[in-house]
Design an enzyme around this catalytic site. Sequence first.
Site, PDB file in Angstrom:
ATOM      1  N   THR A 287     -79.788  23.485  37.218  1.00 51.64           N
ATOM      2  CA  THR A 287     -79.626  24.000  38.575  1.00 51.64           C
ATOM      3  C   THR A 287     -80.063  22.960  39.596  1.00 51.64           C
ATOM      4  OG1 THR A 287     -81.869  24.912  38.896  1.00 51.64           O
ATOM      5  CG2 THR A 287     -80.280  26.317  37.749  1.00 51.64           C
ATOM      6  N   VAL A 288     -79.532  23.073  40.794  1.00 50.36           N
ATOM      7  CA  VAL A 288     -79.999  22.307  41.955  1.00 50.36           C
ATOM      8  C   VAL A 288     -80.181  23.306  43.094  1.00 50.36           C
ATOM      9  CG1 VAL A 288     -79.487  20.490  43.619  1.00 50.36           C
ATOM     10  CG2 VAL A 288     -78.819  20.204  41.231  1.00 50.36           C
TER      11      VAL A 288
ATOM     12  N   ARG B  43     -75.804  17.790  46.840  1.00 51.05           N
ATOM     13  CA  ARG B  43     -75.124  16.568  47.267  1.00 51.05           C
ATOM     14  C   ARG B  43     -76.098  15.410  47.510  1.00 51.05           C
ATOM     15  NH1 ARG B  43     -71.950  19.664  45.604  1.00 51.05           N
ATOM     16  NH2 ARG B  43     -70.034  20.426  46.606  1.00 51.05           N
ATOM     17  N   ARG B  44     -77.152  15.358  46.709  1.00 53.41           N
ATOM     18  CA  ARG B  44     -78.093  14.243  46.805  1.00 53.41           C
ATOM     19  C   ARG B  44     -78.138  13.424  45.516  1.00 53.41           C
ATOM     20  NH1 ARG B  44     -83.445  16.389  50.135  1.00 53.41           N
ATOM     21  NH2 ARG B  44     -82.355  17.800  51.574  1.00 53.41           N
ATOM     22  N   GLY B  45     -77.251  13.735  44.584  1.00 53.73           N
ATOM     23  CA  GLY B  45     -77.204  12.983  43.337  1.00 53.73           C
ATOM     24  C   GLY B  45     -78.257  13.381  42.323  1.00 53.73           C
ATOM     25  N   LEU B  46     -78.942  14.503  42.528  1.00 48.13           N
ATOM     26  CA  LEU B  46     -79.997  14.889  41.596  1.00 48.13           C
ATOM     27  C   LEU B  46     -79.456  15.199  40.206  1.00 48.13           C
ATOM     28  CD1 LEU B  46     -82.286  17.153  43.847  1.00 48.13           C
ATOM     29  CD2 LEU B  46     -82.511  14.716  43.321  1.00 48.13           C
ATOM     30  N   LEU B  47     -78.351  15.941  40.130  1.00 46.56           N
ATOM     31  CA  LEU B  47     -77.775  16.249  38.826  1.00 46.56           C
ATOM     32  C   LEU B  47     -77.357  14.966  38.111  1.00 46.56           C
ATOM     33  CD1 LEU B  47     -76.672  18.000  36.590  1.00 46.56           C
ATOM     34  CD2 LEU B  47     -74.630  18.413  37.976  1.00 46.56           C
TER      35      LEU B  47
ATOM     36  N   TYR C  31     -68.567  18.818  35.185  1.00 49.84           N
ATOM     37  CA  TYR C  31     -69.066  17.969  34.113  1.00 49.84           C
ATOM     38  C   TYR C  31     -68.085  16.927  33.587  1.00 49.84           C
ATOM     39  CZ  TYR C  31     -73.004  21.107  34.208  1.00 49.84           C
ATOM     40  OH  TYR C  31     -74.101  21.815  34.619  1.00 49.84           O
TER      41      TYR C  31
ATOM     42  N   PHE D 237     -75.564  29.242  25.379  1.00 49.74           N
ATOM     43  CA  PHE D 237     -76.933  28.729  25.327  1.00 49.74           C
ATOM     44  C   PHE D 237     -77.308  28.100  26.661  1.00 49.74           C
ATOM     45  CE2 PHE D 237     -73.981  25.585  23.592  1.00 49.74           C
ATOM     46  CZ  PHE D 237     -74.288  24.441  24.289  1.00 49.74           C
TER      47      PHE D 237
END
Length: 418
Positions: free
Chosen positions: A84-85, A91-95, A124, A418
């Site tokens: 999750t974000v 839109r900060r590139g965390l994922l 993905y 899962f």
Amino acid sequence: MSVELRTVSESEFPEWLRALRTGFLNEPVVPDELVADRLAHVDLDRTLGAVEGGRVVATFRSFRQRVSTVGGGGLTADAITQVTVAPTHRRRGLLSRLMERDLAAARERGDAVATLIAAEYPIYGRYGFGPASRLTEWSVDLRRAGLDPRRGGPEDGGPEDGGRIDLADGAEIRRIGPDLHRGLAALRAGVTDRGRREWDIGTGLGHQLEPWKEPYYAVYRSASGEPEGFVSYRCDDRWSDAKQPENTLTVRDLIAVTPAAERALWRFVCSVDWVVTVRTGHRPPDDPLPLLLPDPRAARIVSHADMLWLRILDVVRVLEERTYPVADGLVLDVRDAGGFAGGRYRLDASPKGASCAPTTASADLVLDVAELSRLVLGDESAVRLALLGRIEEAVPGAAARAELLFRTPLLPFSPDIF
């Protein structure tokens, strides 16, 4: 404030769960019993968070998994879940940063693939994942199906070859289920392993996210008494104003390792008194149920979607682990923006076995790792991907040859989320 990406500590885990529940639009309250249950079953070394000012703003977790491949073998997978974000940090590139870190660790460990269940389709593919199995759910109108539940011989719907169906309970399913599940993995690619905790939760033991309602269980045994399949199901309680039953039976789990068991279990759930509709739950798209009915139109598709997503990390191991129905050799030029699996590989395969190795030979097919991940369990068509422009034929006819190599008689099936 800067955002720090790192594993979370035990003391931070309740905050991590709060962020997870927020991301999935659950109530952002974390009961103590939920924290204790999850802590007992997660690997904190593989539980990542993006932390800003003491607050978790993104979550990401992985665990070791085994996924079946074509021919009954298996691959060690990096199973990714609970991603999750926070809505304040999109839109900060965390994922992307979390994914890069996790996949690099998986490749270092020697995992052959990464897997996940995608909540949303468009996310993905840019990380090299491709949908590798699909699911279908049918709703069967038993009033139109044409079955006659009043008769019991093999020729009209009863168990075959002297087999029988017995009602069971959760304890018996926990005892016989794991072997049957492993038998399913030997028959179909895409089956992910179930540990003891999954069997416990699935039969009412352990921490439940929702109030537990005990299902019914039925086991199919062959003439020799060996269990060859089981079904778990629930029924509602609906009656018309004219006092006619309008009940729906919903299948929670159905595993069969022989054709006789599969036919018998479907016929059983379609013959329960007072039931007029059967919801099949998640099934492989080529499930035999519709064609078991005298009128297959009575089975209406209510859901059809992608299920397991796969990301190849080790091309050689993945291609050598599965079996192939014909003999051929292909040179695959695999493109991988993530840098984990790119290269040119020669696959030499036959029903007797396969070998794969890096090569400098000219390519027959050029494709992204996400497209190869779609193909490797046998679900997708190489010819269709070529028509879409997602595979480039460097040699005319190479896609048709790949089609013969990669497609399988039974489609992959991934029954577990899962």
